[in-house]
Design a protein around this motif. Sequence first.
Motif, PDB file in Angstrom:
ATOM      1  N   ARG A  64       0.832  -1.199   0.000  1.00 30.83           N
ATOM      2  CA  ARG A  64       0.000   0.000   0.000  1.00 30.83           C
ATOM      3  C   ARG A  64       0.874   1.259   0.000  1.00 30.83           C
ATOM      4  NH1 ARG A  64      -4.804   1.849   0.332  1.00 30.83           N
ATOM      5  NH2 ARG A  64      -5.864  -0.118   0.661  1.00 30.83           N
ATOM      6  N   ARG A  65       1.912   1.273   0.848  1.00 30.18           N
ATOM      7  CA  ARG A  65       2.802   2.437   0.891  1.00 30.18           C
ATOM      8  C   ARG A  65       3.454   2.687  -0.468  1.00 30.18           C
ATOM      9  NH1 ARG A  65       3.917   0.602   6.161  1.00 30.18           N
ATOM     10  NH2 ARG A  65       5.596  -0.729   5.421  1.00 30.18           N
ATOM     11  N   GLU A  66       3.918   1.629  -1.102  1.00 26.96           N
ATOM     12  CA  GLU A  66       4.573   1.768  -2.407  1.00 26.96           C
ATOM     13  C   GLU A  66       3.605   2.304  -3.456  1.00 26.96           C
ATOM     14  OE1 GLU A  66       6.140  -2.119  -3.131  1.00 26.96           O
ATOM     15  OE2 GLU A  66       7.804  -1.855  -1.732  1.00 26.96           O
ATOM     16  N   ALA A  67       2.378   1.782  -3.471  1.00 27.78           N
ATOM     17  CA  ALA A  67       1.388   2.248  -4.442  1.00 27.78           C
ATOM     18  C   ALA A  67       1.027   3.712  -4.193  1.00 27.78           C
ATOM     19  CB  ALA A  67       0.145   1.373  -4.384  1.00 27.78           C
ATOM     20  N   ALA A  72       1.542   9.566  -5.498  1.00 31.61           N
ATOM     21  CA  ALA A  72       1.979  10.895  -5.062  1.00 31.61           C
ATOM     22  C   ALA A  72       2.975  11.501  -6.044  1.00 31.61           C
ATOM     23  CB  ALA A  72       2.594  10.818  -3.671  1.00 31.61           C
ATOM     24  N   ASP A  73       3.849  10.669  -6.597  1.00 34.78           N
ATOM     25  CA  ASP A  73       4.814  11.166  -7.581  1.00 34.78           C
ATOM     26  C   ASP A  73       4.102  11.648  -8.837  1.00 34.78           C
ATOM     27  OD1 ASP A  73       6.911  10.666  -5.915  1.00 34.78           O
ATOM     28  OD2 ASP A  73       7.494   8.772  -6.874  1.00 34.78           O
ATOM     29  N   GLY A  74       3.164  10.866  -9.342  1.00 32.44           N
ATOM     30  CA  GLY A  74       2.344  11.247 -10.478  1.00 32.44           C
ATOM     31  C   GLY A  74       3.086  11.526 -11.766  1.00 32.44           C
ATOM     32  N   GLU A  75       4.197  10.882 -11.996  1.00 33.76           N
ATOM     33  CA  GLU A  75       4.989  11.156 -13.200  1.00 33.76           C
ATOM     34  C   GLU A  75       4.623  10.249 -14.373  1.00 33.76           C
ATOM     35  OE1 GLU A  75       9.098  11.050 -12.180  1.00 33.76           O
ATOM     36  OE2 GLU A  75       8.879  12.568 -10.633  1.00 33.76           O
ATOM     37  N   ASP A  76       4.541   8.960 -14.137  1.00 33.94           N
ATOM     38  CA  ASP A  76       4.322   7.984 -15.212  1.00 33.94           C
ATOM     39  C   ASP A  76       2.864   7.511 -15.177  1.00 33.94           C
ATOM     40  OD1 ASP A  76       4.506   6.092 -17.170  1.00 33.94           O
ATOM     41  OD2 ASP A  76       6.021   4.866 -16.168  1.00 33.94           O
ATOM     42  N   GLU A  77       2.144   7.729 -16.277  1.00 33.98           N
ATOM     43  CA  GLU A  77       0.718   7.372 -16.346  1.00 33.98           C
ATOM     44  C   GLU A  77       0.494   5.867 -16.214  1.00 33.98           C
ATOM     45  OE1 GLU A  77      -1.921   9.383 -16.345  1.00 33.98           O
ATOM     46  OE2 GLU A  77      -0.500  11.030 -16.103  1.00 33.98           O
ATOM     47  N   GLU A  78       1.372   5.065 -16.805  1.00 33.83           N
ATOM     48  CA  GLU A  78       1.228   3.608 -16.719  1.00 33.83           C
ATOM     49  C   GLU A  78       1.405   3.130 -15.282  1.00 33.83           C
ATOM     50  OE1 GLU A  78       3.448   1.242 -19.513  1.00 33.83           O
ATOM     51  OE2 GLU A  78       3.204   2.773 -21.065  1.00 33.83           O
ATOM     52  N   LEU A  79       2.411   3.669 -14.606  1.00 35.85           N
ATOM     53  CA  LEU A  79       2.621   3.297 -13.201  1.00 35.85           C
ATOM     54  C   LEU A  79       1.446   3.734 -12.338  1.00 35.85           C
ATOM     55  CD1 LEU A  79       6.415   3.994 -12.540  1.00 35.85           C
ATOM     56  CD2 LEU A  79       5.236   1.798 -12.576  1.00 35.85           C
ATOM     57  N   ILE A  80       0.886   4.878 -12.616  1.00 34.11           N
ATOM     58  CA  ILE A  80      -0.254   5.362 -11.846  1.00 34.11           C
ATOM     59  C   ILE A  80      -1.455   4.425 -12.031  1.00 34.11           C
ATOM     60  CG2 ILE A  80      -1.959   7.229 -11.676  1.00 34.11           C
ATOM     61  CD1 ILE A  80       0.346   9.178 -12.210  1.00 34.11           C
ATOM     62  N   ALA A  81      -1.680   4.000 -13.266  1.00 35.77           N
ATOM     63  CA  ALA A  81      -2.781   3.073 -13.533  1.00 35.77           C
ATOM     64  C   ALA A  81      -2.562   1.747 -12.810  1.00 35.77           C
ATOM     65  CB  ALA A  81      -2.918   2.846 -15.031  1.00 35.77           C
ATOM     66  N   LEU A  82      -1.337   1.248 -12.827  1.00 39.27           N
ATOM     67  CA  LEU A  82      -1.024   0.000 -12.112  1.00 39.27           C
ATOM     68  C   LEU A  82      -1.176   0.168 -10.608  1.00 39.27           C
ATOM     69  CD1 LEU A  82       2.093  -1.273 -14.096  1.00 39.27           C
ATOM     70  CD2 LEU A  82      -0.187  -2.291 -14.041  1.00 39.27           C
ATOM     71  N   ALA A  83      -0.767   1.317 -10.083  1.00 38.83           N
ATOM     72  CA  ALA A  83      -0.880   1.567  -8.643  1.00 38.83           C
ATOM     73  C   ALA A  83      -2.340   1.630  -8.225  1.00 38.83           C
ATOM     74  CB  ALA A  83      -0.164   2.867  -8.278  1.00 38.83           C
ATOM     75  N   GLU A  85      -4.861   0.146  -9.704  1.00 36.48           N
ATOM     76  CA  GLU A  85      -5.364  -1.227  -9.795  1.00 36.48           C
ATOM     77  C   GLU A  85      -4.908  -2.043  -8.591  1.00 36.48           C
ATOM     78  OE1 GLU A  85      -4.481  -4.915 -12.720  1.00 36.48           O
ATOM     79  OE2 GLU A  85      -4.959  -3.001 -13.715  1.00 36.48           O
ATOM     80  N   ASP A  86      -3.655  -1.866  -8.214  1.00 41.45           N
ATOM     81  CA  ASP A  86      -3.111  -2.584  -7.056  1.00 41.45           C
ATOM     82  C   ASP A  86      -3.826  -2.161  -5.778  1.00 41.45           C
ATOM     83  OD1 ASP A  86      -1.435  -4.466  -5.873  1.00 41.45           O
ATOM     84  OD2 ASP A  86       0.098  -2.960  -5.404  1.00 41.45           O
ATOM     85  N   LEU A  87      -4.115  -0.880  -5.626  1.00 40.25           N
ATOM     86  CA  LEU A  87      -4.814  -0.397  -4.431  1.00 40.25           C
ATOM     87  C   LEU A  87      -6.219  -0.987  -4.328  1.00 40.25           C
ATOM     88  CD1 LEU A  87      -3.760   3.362  -4.194  1.00 40.25           C
ATOM     89  CD2 LEU A  87      -3.229   1.535  -2.592  1.00 40.25           C
ATOM     90  N   GLU A  88      -6.909  -1.134  -5.457  1.00 41.47           N
ATOM     91  CA  GLU A  88      -8.238  -1.748  -5.441  1.00 41.47           C
ATOM     92  C   GLU A  88      -8.162  -3.199  -4.980  1.00 41.47           C
ATOM     93  OE1 GLU A  88      -9.919  -1.243  -9.312  1.00 41.47           O
ATOM     94  OE2 GLU A  88      -9.873   0.947  -9.161  1.00 41.47           O
ATOM     95  N   GLY A  89      -7.178  -3.927  -5.497  1.00 38.99           N
ATOM     96  CA  GLY A  89      -6.990  -5.317  -5.081  1.00 38.99           C
ATOM     97  C   GLY A  89      -6.559  -5.422  -3.627  1.00 38.99           C
ATOM     98  N   LEU A  90      -5.755  -4.472  -3.190  1.00 38.98           N
ATOM     99  CA  LEU A  90      -5.298  -4.474  -1.799  1.00 38.98           C
ATOM    100  C   LEU A  90      -6.455  -4.274  -0.835  1.00 38.98           C
ATOM    101  CD1 LEU A  90      -1.969  -2.439  -1.898  1.00 38.98           C
ATOM    102  CD2 LEU A  90      -2.259  -4.823  -1.253  1.00 38.98           C
ATOM    103  N   ALA A  91      -7.412  -3.448  -1.213  1.00 38.56           N
ATOM    104  CA  ALA A  91      -8.558  -3.195  -0.339  1.00 38.56           C
ATOM    105  C   ALA A  91      -9.303  -4.494  -0.040  1.00 38.56           C
ATOM    106  CB  ALA A  91      -9.488  -2.168  -0.962  1.00 38.56           C
TER     107      ALA A  91
END
Length: 127
Positions: A64-67, A72-83, A85-91
Amino acid sequence: MEFHPDLVAGLRARAERHAELTEELADPEVACDPRRFPALLRERGTLERSAQMYARLQELLQRRREAEEILADGEDEELIALAKEDLEGLADEERALDEEIRLAMIADPEDARDKVIFEIRAGTGGD
């Protein structure tokens, strides 16, 4: 999702006790004590599940912290989309683990015994 601090503290205490017992059981003096060794093994066995749950909890919190850092960085759109998705699964995983922790903390570990240590020794006497 926020885990209840008292549940986390209780789970941490059980996991720490499990680690202490694991270390103590590795001591040759303890292993040679026929009365103390089985008792420590039983206690360690009752704490095994709690130690595993605590490890899973730490892993989920780290993910969760990594995602959240990626968001928070918000630089790479692909990484943001993956993060996201990961947060939804983490919930979902966190809700399931929270329920499992709650049930484990109210259950008596002695009730869940499913392993038995059976020792056979040669005896004297008899017919």
